[in-house]
Design a protein around this motif. Structure first.
Motif, PDB file in Angstrom:
ATOM      1  N   PRO A 224       0.825  -1.217   0.000  1.00  0.00           N
ATOM      2  CA  PRO A 224       0.000   0.000   0.000  1.00  0.00           C
ATOM      3  C   PRO A 224       0.862   1.272   0.000  1.00  0.00           C
ATOM      4  CG  PRO A 224      -0.128  -1.159   2.114  1.00  0.00           C
ATOM      5  CD  PRO A 224       0.671  -2.013   1.219  1.00  0.00           C
ATOM      6  N   PRO A 225       0.279   2.409  -0.360  1.00  0.00           N
ATOM      7  CA  PRO A 225       1.043   3.656  -0.359  1.00  0.00           C
ATOM      8  C   PRO A 225       1.541   4.003   1.045  1.00  0.00           C
ATOM      9  CG  PRO A 225      -1.118   3.959  -1.384  1.00  0.00           C
ATOM     10  CD  PRO A 225      -1.126   2.616  -0.761  1.00  0.00           C
ATOM     11  N   ASN A 226       2.656   4.665   1.088  1.00  0.00           N
ATOM     12  CA  ASN A 226       3.231   5.190   2.337  1.00  0.00           C
ATOM     13  C   ASN A 226       3.780   4.127   3.294  1.00  0.00           C
ATOM     14  OD1 ASN A 226       3.584   7.839   2.370  1.00  0.00           O
ATOM     15  ND2 ASN A 226       1.937   8.335   3.801  1.00  0.00           N
ATOM     16  N   ALA A 227       3.893   2.881   2.805  1.00  0.00           N
ATOM     17  CA  ALA A 227       4.380   1.822   3.691  1.00  0.00           C
ATOM     18  C   ALA A 227       5.895   1.913   3.874  1.00  0.00           C
ATOM     19  CB  ALA A 227       4.010   0.460   3.106  1.00  0.00           C
ATOM     20  N   ILE A 243      11.872   8.944  -4.719  1.00  0.00           N
ATOM     21  CA  ILE A 243      11.476  10.093  -3.894  1.00  0.00           C
ATOM     22  C   ILE A 243      10.702   9.579  -2.676  1.00  0.00           C
ATOM     23  CG2 ILE A 243      10.096  12.221  -3.832  1.00  0.00           C
ATOM     24  CD1 ILE A 243      10.452  12.302  -6.917  1.00  0.00           C
ATOM     25  N   THR A 245       8.344  10.705   0.431  1.00  0.00           N
ATOM     26  CA  THR A 245       7.564  11.789   1.045  1.00  0.00           C
ATOM     27  C   THR A 245       6.484  11.163   1.925  1.00  0.00           C
ATOM     28  OG1 THR A 245       5.780  11.861  -0.567  1.00  0.00           O
ATOM     29  CG2 THR A 245       7.724  13.187  -1.079  1.00  0.00           C
ATOM     30  N   PRO A 246       5.947  11.970   2.843  1.00  0.00           N
ATOM     31  CA  PRO A 246       4.823  11.437   3.645  1.00  0.00           C
ATOM     32  C   PRO A 246       3.510  11.471   2.852  1.00  0.00           C
ATOM     33  CG  PRO A 246       5.740  13.474   4.600  1.00  0.00           C
ATOM     34  CD  PRO A 246       6.343  13.311   3.256  1.00  0.00           C
ATOM     35  N   LYS A 334       8.769   0.093   9.590  1.00  0.00           N
ATOM     36  CA  LYS A 334       8.650   1.163  10.596  1.00  0.00           C
ATOM     37  C   LYS A 334       8.576   0.603  12.015  1.00  0.00           C
ATOM     38  CE  LYS A 334       6.151   4.014   7.206  1.00  0.00           C
ATOM     39  NZ  LYS A 334       5.199   5.081   6.956  1.00  0.00           N
ATOM     40  N   THR A 337       8.730   2.692  15.161  1.00  0.00           N
ATOM     41  CA  THR A 337       7.627   3.498  15.714  1.00  0.00           C
ATOM     42  C   THR A 337       6.855   2.772  16.824  1.00  0.00           C
ATOM     43  OG1 THR A 337       6.107   2.706  14.029  1.00  0.00           O
ATOM     44  CG2 THR A 337       7.278   4.766  13.563  1.00  0.00           C
ATOM     45  N   ALA A 361      13.009   0.583   7.545  1.00  0.00           N
ATOM     46  CA  ALA A 361      13.704   1.012   6.319  1.00  0.00           C
ATOM     47  C   ALA A 361      14.484   2.284   6.601  1.00  0.00           C
ATOM     48  CB  ALA A 361      12.699   1.229   5.205  1.00  0.00           C
ATOM     49  N   GLN A 362      14.025   3.006   7.616  1.00  0.00           N
ATOM     50  CA  GLN A 362      14.692   4.265   7.929  1.00  0.00           C
ATOM     51  C   GLN A 362      16.026   4.034   8.650  1.00  0.00           C
ATOM     52  OE1 GLN A 362      12.477   7.274  10.363  1.00  0.00           O
ATOM     53  NE2 GLN A 362      12.105   8.048   8.300  1.00  0.00           N
TER      54      GLN A 362
END
Ligand code: GDP
Length: 455
Positions: A224-227, A243, A245-246, A334, A337, A361-362
């Motif tokens: 899904p988007p933003n994963a 790219i 972005t949030p 993530k 978090t 991933a960060q």
């Protein structure tokens, strides 16, 4: 020996280099070298350091000349190599001189083709020459050299010997059908068929890995988007290729990167986030993403640990059925978090949890495990003893495996010894195609035309 015209090509890569090599092969090679060097006495395998002259008697360069007398050369013909300075002008002038003296420019792969036609190497070895040069990792290069040294061919020849041996019992049964002797029983044919089936399967498994190492595996990142898919491809490729972005829906097209994980070449593909969308560009991106997923060797299904959409089954989510054999790794992203031990999927089942990897991933946490899972899911093992292979080899191995299995069925069902014998003959033909014993001109043309000039 084939009597053919003399061919010439630059064997070193295009551009400038400290040394450039020109290779001649064919019956005129020695006389051309004698004329260009003004030296009559060029001995086989003796290095000659000399001036090279053009047809106006002007010096082209100072060079080393090496002569290999037929049949003791790569191609099996008379071969001469000039090692001059790697100036494109020197090399071009030298090529012109050789053509003026009767040689012609070689077609792509023609040196290797001649080596094959003159039985210096078999077809699998000729392919290995190209694969060694094109190898994209150290392991792939090691595997190619094993094939070049004949390891793969020896295994194929070994299989063929076993099949030929077995065929003698069947031919004897057909030829001496009036006699009381039970050749099938005496030759332990049923057991031998089983051994051959397992030997072919074994080689096929190794060849399949060889194909992966040669072509690279396609790993598709989807979800899904933003994963965090773009963040993941950036970290894996150690570059800012996508790219981040949030804002959901930023990746709209397919993005490809070539990476190497533990020496395994991987084509990694980032895709548009999958969701309902009325945006035409995004819809097209989603269509492309689904296509990539269906053709992948392995899918990384990325979800946000805090996103409830993660609990959806991939097939349901895509509203398409994925081919059953595509391994999917569920990448829960993530984890920085929240504490991932508190996380659970609503519809977690055995397979689902077995291939789940938790990462950030960060920060890079969990990447070691992710890389191991990727390797495991494509069946990668330590490659000692494995050779580089091509898809056509796999097809031939599959064909021979089918034929031997069919032979076993015919024998078991007593449908006729002729059918068993015929299936074994077909298995033999399929295996022989790998090493080029029964290859058509079309196949040879197809293989050698993909080689570079000078190879
Ligand atoms: P994509 O739409 O799936 O490609 O997601 P992106 O890679 O663009 O990331 C979406 C947002 O999630 C961005 O703001 C990222 O910085 C953030 N993000 C990605 N991975 C992580 C992670 O591991 N931890 C945290 N905290 N944020 C992340």
């Amino acid at each position: 020996m084939f009597i053919q015209d003399t061919i010439v090509a630059i064997a070193t890569p295009a551009g400038r280099g400290s040394i450039g090599v020109i290779r001649l092969s064919g019956s005129l090679s020695l006389s051309i070298a004698q004329k260009i060097t003004y030296k009559k006495n060029i001995q086989p395998r003796v290095i000659v350091y000399t001036n090279l002259y053009d047809n106006k008697n002007e010096v082209i360069d100072e060079a080393i000349v090496l002569y290999f007398k037929a049949p003791h050369s790569f191609t099996g013909e008379d071969v001469v190599e000039f090692q001059s300075h790697g100036s494109p002008f020197v090399l071009d002038t030298l090529i012109e001189q050789c053509i003026g003296l009767g040689a012609r420019i070689a077609r792509p792969g023609e040196f290797s083709e001649r080596a094959f036609l003159n039985q210096k190497i078999d077809l699998a070895q000729a392919e290995a020459v190209a694969d060694l040069i094109d190898a994209s990792s150290r392991t792939a290069a090691k595997m190619a050299i094993r094939s070049l040294q004949g390891e793969f061919s020896k295994r194929i020849q070994g299989l063929n010997q076993s099949i030929i041996h077995l065929r003698t019992y069947l031919e004897a049964t057909i030829d001496f059908s009036d006699e009381e002797i039970d050749f099938i029983q005496n030759g332990n044919v049923i057991e031998q068929l089983k051994t051959i089936v397992s030997a072919i399967s074994d080689i096929r498994g190794q060849a399949a890995q060889g194909v992966l190492m040669r072509e690279g595996i396609s790993v598709v990142i989807a979800g899904p988007p933003n994963a965090g898919k773009s963040t993941l491809i950036n970290r894996l490729s150690q570059k800012e290729v996508a790219i981040v972005t949030p804002i959901p829906g930023t990746t709209r097209d397919v993005m490809r990167e070539y990476i190497v994980i533990d020496d395994i070449p991987i084509h990694i593909v980032d895709t548009a986030g999958l969701r309902e969308s009325h945006d035409l560009v995004e819809q097209e991106g989603i269509k492309r993403a689904i296509k990539e997923i269906q053709n992948a060797d392995c899918v990384l299904w990325v979800v946000d640990i805090q996103d409830p959409v993660s609990s959806q089954d991939v097939n349901k989510f895509l509203s398409v059925d994925l081919p059953k054999n595509i391994p999917i790794i569920y990448v829960i992203n993530k984890i920085d978090t929240c504490a991932h031990s508190s996380f659970s999927f609503a519809d977690r089942d055995g397979e689902f949890s077995a291939k789940t990897v938790y990462i950030s991933a960060q920060s890079g946490e969990g990447f070691g495990h992710l890389k191991n899972q990727i390797k495991e899911s494509i069946g990668y093992q330590d490659n000692q003893g494995v050779f580089l292979a091509r898809r056509r080899h796999l097809q031939a191995l599959d064909q021979s495996l089918n034929c031997v299995q069919q032979a076993a069925i015919e024998l078991n069902n007593n449908t006729g010894i002729e059918l068993v014998a015929e299936n074994l003959r077909l298995a033999h033909v399929a295996l022989s195609e790998i090493v080029g014993e029964f290859s058509s001109d079309d196949l040879l043309g197809e293989i050698f035309s993909t080689f570079c000039i000078g190879k």
